[in-house]
Design a protein around this motif. Structure first.
Motif, short mmCIF file in Angstrom:
data_model
loop_
_atom_site.label_atom_id
_atom_site.label_comp_id
_atom_site.label_asym_id
_atom_site.label_seq_id
_atom_site.Cartn_x
_atom_site.Cartn_y
_atom_site.Cartn_z
N GLU A 576 -77.98 -13.45 20.58
CA GLU A 576 -78.64 -13.13 19.61
C GLU A 576 -78.08 -11.79 18.95
O GLU A 576 -77.61 -10.99 19.71
CB GLU A 576 -80.01 -12.58 20.19
N CYS A 577 -77.97 -11.90 17.59
CA CYS A 577 -77.23 -10.95 17.18
C CYS A 577 -77.75 -10.30 15.64
O CYS A 577 -78.09 -11.27 14.81
CB CYS A 577 -75.68 -10.87 16.80
N LYS A 578 -78.27 -9.20 15.42
CA LYS A 578 -78.78 -8.82 14.20
C LYS A 578 -78.30 -7.44 13.77
O LYS A 578 -78.40 -6.56 14.50
CB LYS A 578 -80.44 -8.55 14.40
N ILE A 579 -77.68 -7.46 12.80
CA ILE A 579 -76.86 -6.23 12.24
C ILE A 579 -76.91 -6.13 10.74
O ILE A 579 -77.42 -7.00 9.76
CB ILE A 579 -75.28 -6.57 12.42
N PHE A 580 -76.68 -4.97 10.27
CA PHE A 580 -76.68 -4.39 9.01
C PHE A 580 -75.60 -3.49 8.83
O PHE A 580 -75.10 -2.72 9.66
CB PHE A 580 -78.00 -3.92 8.74
N GLU A 581 -75.10 -3.29 7.62
CA GLU A 581 -74.17 -2.21 7.19
C GLU A 581 -74.52 -1.97 5.69
O GLU A 581 -74.76 -2.54 4.74
CB GLU A 581 -72.56 -3.06 7.11
N ILE A 582 -74.59 -0.46 5.40
CA ILE A 582 -74.49 -0.06 4.19
C ILE A 582 -73.42 0.63 3.94
O ILE A 582 -72.87 1.70 4.51
CB ILE A 582 -75.87 1.27 4.12
N ALA A 583 -72.48 0.22 2.76
CA ALA A 583 -71.27 0.68 2.50
C ALA A 583 -70.95 0.42 0.85
O ALA A 583 -71.64 -0.16 0.43
CB ALA A 583 -69.98 0.03 3.62
N ILE A 605 -77.10 -7.72 5.51
CA ILE A 605 -77.76 -7.87 6.77
C ILE A 605 -77.56 -9.33 7.06
O ILE A 605 -77.24 -10.28 6.30
CB ILE A 605 -79.42 -8.00 6.66
N GLY A 606 -77.10 -9.43 8.44
CA GLY A 606 -76.69 -10.56 8.95
C GLY A 606 -77.42 -10.99 10.42
O GLY A 606 -77.35 -9.92 11.07
N GLN A 607 -77.76 -12.16 10.67
CA GLN A 607 -78.23 -12.40 12.14
C GLN A 607 -78.18 -13.77 12.29
O GLN A 607 -78.06 -14.64 11.33
CB GLN A 607 -79.77 -12.01 12.13
N ILE A 679 -76.73 -19.15 10.39
CA ILE A 679 -76.59 -17.75 10.08
C ILE A 679 -77.13 -17.38 8.89
O ILE A 679 -77.37 -18.26 8.09
CB ILE A 679 -74.96 -17.41 9.87
N TYR A 680 -77.98 -16.40 9.00
CA TYR A 680 -79.06 -15.79 7.91
C TYR A 680 -78.39 -14.50 7.35
O TYR A 680 -78.02 -13.45 8.34
CB TYR A 680 -80.21 -15.76 8.13
N LEU A 681 -78.42 -14.57 6.06
CA LEU A 681 -77.57 -13.11 5.40
C LEU A 681 -78.03 -12.86 4.38
O LEU A 681 -78.47 -13.67 3.38
CB LEU A 681 -76.07 -13.54 5.38
N ALA A 682 -78.08 -11.66 3.96
CA ALA A 682 -78.56 -11.04 2.53
C ALA A 682 -77.70 -9.84 2.05
O ALA A 682 -76.92 -9.18 2.98
CB ALA A 682 -80.20 -10.45 2.75
N GLU A 683 -77.40 -9.83 0.70
CA GLU A 683 -76.39 -8.84 0.35
C GLU A 683 -77.40 -8.16 -0.84
O GLU A 683 -77.47 -8.92 -1.87
CB GLU A 683 -75.10 -9.37 -0.04
N LEU A 684 -77.45 -6.89 -0.75
CA LEU A 684 -78.32 -6.25 -1.91
C LEU A 684 -77.73 -5.03 -2.54
O LEU A 684 -76.96 -4.47 -1.94
CB LEU A 684 -79.64 -5.95 -1.34
#
Length: 797
Positions: A576-583, A605-607, A679-684
């Protein structure tokens, strides 16, 4: 810079110990790295004379020698084939220590007493100290007369110490014995002397023997040359070899050693060419021709570019200017005539040539720091003097001097009181002038103005601050009083954007996500890996000097970075992996790149893992919008994206502006990253989210009156968005409608095809009274009618 103390003492009177000198020099700005004692591993080795040699009675290859060591005659058994009666030799006595930790003890060899050992060059490791190995197998035979019993270190001038100085790049003048002597004299408050250069007159003239043409005066401000005829190539005298070796330079032959000696003494690199190998006896200082080849002294063929300065004859390049000489014109045992070079080259061009060719030398390390243009003539005259004194050749009268640079001294005018103000001290002008004069500056006081003539070897001194530094280091940093810093203070605070960024990170972490930080550059080919067609590839900002192709372009999306992290975790059996990055991502303004790109702050956000689906991701995004105060104005709508699954992707909009996308990653993209799970992903667009965030909070009293709850179930087309239905309910419900919550979605046989049932819980409340049914019924009916009119909704019983 390695500085032998005995050599240094030829220029400056030093009564202090080596350690005291090192400490004092460090305090005045010439930092000492280490102190090394030469031949420290040699002890109890003395000069002896072989009086007699007799055959060993029990061994054919050994002889028994009687050796006079001054105060006694001792017997030594040796197998050296080159011993003869009357020779002076180094004798290791009983208890002697040799390099490598070897200890000598008296004993018996095949029945005969041996009270020590006769030593060879290798056993004393003298080749590293400049002693010539003649290749003869046997002991070292001393070629000069020394008192018997004298310590061999004293006899061979080995009792010396070497200080290694750390010379900063702005002080190339200290890369010389004279430069260090000058600093030592000021430090110890004594005087120093330069070597006196006197040449005897000779026949002929250099102008008749050779010719020098400088085609690039900007890259070669000065070029001096002298001719020496009838040179006698051979070894240098022991004192010169010893000094060169102690200073870290390998002795070669007398001519080459003299040029290296002058470089170490005066700081001016020199080179000696075989004049007879120079076509038309003409030296041309020019740029290399593109693709021109030159074999340097290290026997490596170099392919040159046209921005490299070379020394050439009328046919070809014969040396790299300021870096290394050429193999074809080097001085050999057969050389009869040489031409000496002492020049000043542009430090930038030498540095570029050295870097481009991957070639550094003692010469280039000095030239690239910038040398004194006036030193070139002094150095070539000093080399000519040494050649005369050592009888190494006939120095032709005169020299060639092509000077295109200025020999005028630089003059600075400063307010001398500012020196005190900068340092926080109160020196009299006489003291300031005294310090500067001792450092070879020339000073003149005109009221509040100090006029300073800067010596030509101090190119680093350009203004008042540099003069203040000179005063401070000689006056003594330890004498400058300590004071606290003064100034106004302002309390730092975080900007609105920084505070919101921290709030968003805390919210994401609270939802179980881990923050990641990845490289801001990657491969330009990554777009194919995340599902883009070639015609859909983004234009990117390419890096001029990338670490490799995989890191050659600034990223325009965070999706590859997030997928890389998820794939790496999955490959290591992280279930199980839930991550985010703000860059930042980097969007080119134009192609080709003519200005800096747009840097847009982006959230990804990816998980993956058990219990994770599209609605998990959507709920996280909605929670973040709620924290930023913009949830009510955000819309989610079906969308398509090359990286995401068709039918399981949504676009996010805020008041009509696109914020980003979220959804399930396309199976083919997952396959490209070897991800065998959903895999579920968001880019905002996080930059826009920060701009639209509403941070104002309004206090609301706790309700005094109860709420009335009504459920509403409707059947609508699947094409109608739940968010649009909720907006309409809120709009029609007015101020008394407090809360709207979707609690059920149903599709089945009881629902017409292409439709679905949505069930909402509605809460009504008034702030000033308890509501009754007659208050609620009109509002509820208005909501139902609005749904029927707008979405053709049907009430479900």
């Amino acid at each position: 810079m390695l500085v032998p103390i005995k050599w240094l003492k030829e220029y400056v009177d030093i009564s202090a110990s080596t350690k005291e000198l090192a400490n004092a020099m460090t305090l005045t700005g010439t930092n000492v790295e280490s102190i090394k004692e030469l031949a420290k591993d040699i002890d109890k080795v003395v000069v002896g004379r072989i009086l007699s040699i007799n055959p060993h009675p029990n061994a054919d290859k050994l002889v028994v020698c009687q050796v006079d060591i001054g105060n006694e005659v001792i017997q030594i058994v040796t197998g050296a084939p080159n011993v003869e009666e009357g020779q002076l030799v180094p004798v290791a006595l009983h208890g002697a220590l040799l390099p490598g930790g070897v200890k000598i003890k008296k004993g018996k060899l095949r029945g005969e007493v041996s009270q020590g050992m006769l030593c060879s060059i290798d056993e004393l490791e003298l080749t590293e100290l400049g002693e010539i190995d003649d290749g003869i197998d046997g002991i070292l035979i001393l070629d000069e007369e020394y008192p018997l019993g004298m310590d061999i270190k004293e006899a061979l001038d080995l009792d010396d110490e070497v200080i290694e100085f750390e010379i900063t790049s702005n002080r190339p003048d200290c890369l010389s014995m004279v430069g260090i002597a000058r600093e030592a004299a000021v430090t110890l408050k004594t005087s120093y002397s330069l070597p006196q250069i006197k040449l005897s007159r000779n026949i002929g003239h250099t102008l008749q023997e050779a010719k020098v043409i400088v085609e690039e005066p900007d890259m070669c401000p000065r070029y001096c040359a002298r001719v020496v005829r009838n040179v006698k190539i051979g070894p240098s005298p022991r004192w010169m070899r010893r000094r060169l070796a102690a200073a870290g330079v390998r002795p070669i032959n007398n001519i080459v050693d003299i040029t290296n000696y002058v470089m170490l003494e005066l700081g001016q690199p020199m080179h000696a060419f075989d004049l007879d190998k120079i076509q038309d006896k003409t030296i041309i200082v020019r740029r290399a021709r593109e693709g021109e080849k030159l074999v340097t002294l290290d026997k490596q063929e170099r392919i040159l570019a046209e921005d490299i300065l070379v020394i050439a004859d009328t046919e070809k390049a014969i040396a790299l200017a300021g870096v290394m000489g050429g193999y074809d014109t080097e001085v050999t045992p057969d050389t009869c005539n040489v031409i000496l070079e002492s020049a000043t080259f542009d430090k930038g061009s030498v540095r570029l040539a050295s870097k481009a060719l991957g070639l550094r030398s003692e010469a280039s390390s000095r030239f690239e720091k910038g040398l004194d243009i006036s030193n070139a003539e002094r150095a070539i005259d000093r080399a000519a003097q040494l050649i005369q004194e050592l009888g190494a050749g006939e120095v032709v009268e005169g020299k060639i001097d092509v000077c295109n640079g200025s020999l005028e001294p630089r003059v600075l005018e400063v307010q001398w009181k500012r020196i005190n103000a900068l340092l926080g001290i109160d020196l009299e002008i006489e003291d300031i002038c005294g310090i500067l004069n001792s450092l070879s500056f020339k000073t003149e006081v005109k009221g509040d103005i100090l006029v300073v003539e800067v010596p030509s070897f101090r190119q680093d001194v350009e203004g008042m601050a540099d003069l203040a530094e000179e005063v401070a280091r000689i006056y003594g940093y330890d004498k400058i009083p300590m004071t606290l810093m003064e100034g106004s203070r302002s309390q730092g605070t975080r900007t609105r954007e920084q505070k919101l960024l921290d709030t968003a990170k805390r919210a994401l972490i609270a939802m179980g996500l881990f923050e990641t930080v990845t490289y801001s550059f990657g491969s330009p080919k990554v777009y194919g890996k995340i599902g883009f067609k070639p015609e859909e590839y983004h234009e990117v900002v390419t890096i001029a000097n990338p670490l490799g192709e995989d890191q050659s372009a600034m990223r325009t999306t965070l999706i590859p970075s997030i997928l890389d992290v998820l794939a790496r975790n999955k490959s290591r059996s992280i279930e199980e992996c839930k991550i985010f990055e703000i860059a930042n991502i980097f969007i080119p303004k134009s192609i080709p790149i003519e200005e800096l790109p747009i840097e847009r702050l982006t959230l990804a956000i990816g998980q993956y893992g058990k219990g994770t689906d599209f609605y998990t991701l959507k709920g996280q995004v909605e929670r973040l919008f709620d924290v930023l105060g913009i949830l009510e104005d955000v819309e989610f709508a079906p969308h398509s994206h090359p990286s995401l699954h068709p039918g399981r992707t949504a676009i996010v909009k805020f008041e009509g502006q696109e914020l980003g996308v979220l959804g399930e990653v396309h199976p083919k993209v997952c396959e490209n990253y070897n991800l065998k799970t959903k895999i579920y992903l968001a880019e905002l667009n996080f930059e826009l989210m920060l701009k639209m965030a509403r941070t104002e909070k309004q206090y609301v009293h706790l309700p005094r009156y109860p709420a009335i709850h009504r459920d509403l179930a409707i059947v609508v087309s699947k094409n109608v968005l739940a968010s649009n239905i909720e907006k309409l309910i809120r709009s029609a419900g007015g101020d008394l409608l407090e809360k709207v919550e979707l609690f059920d979605i149903y599709e089945g046989s009881q629902i017409p095809e292409g439709h679905r049932s949505l069930a909402y819980s509605l809460s009504y409340r008034a702030a000033d009274r308890t509501l009754k049914d007659e208050d609620i019924n009109p509002i509820h009916d208005r909501i139902v009618n609005a749904l029927v009119d707008s979405f053709n909704a049907q009430l479900r019983e």
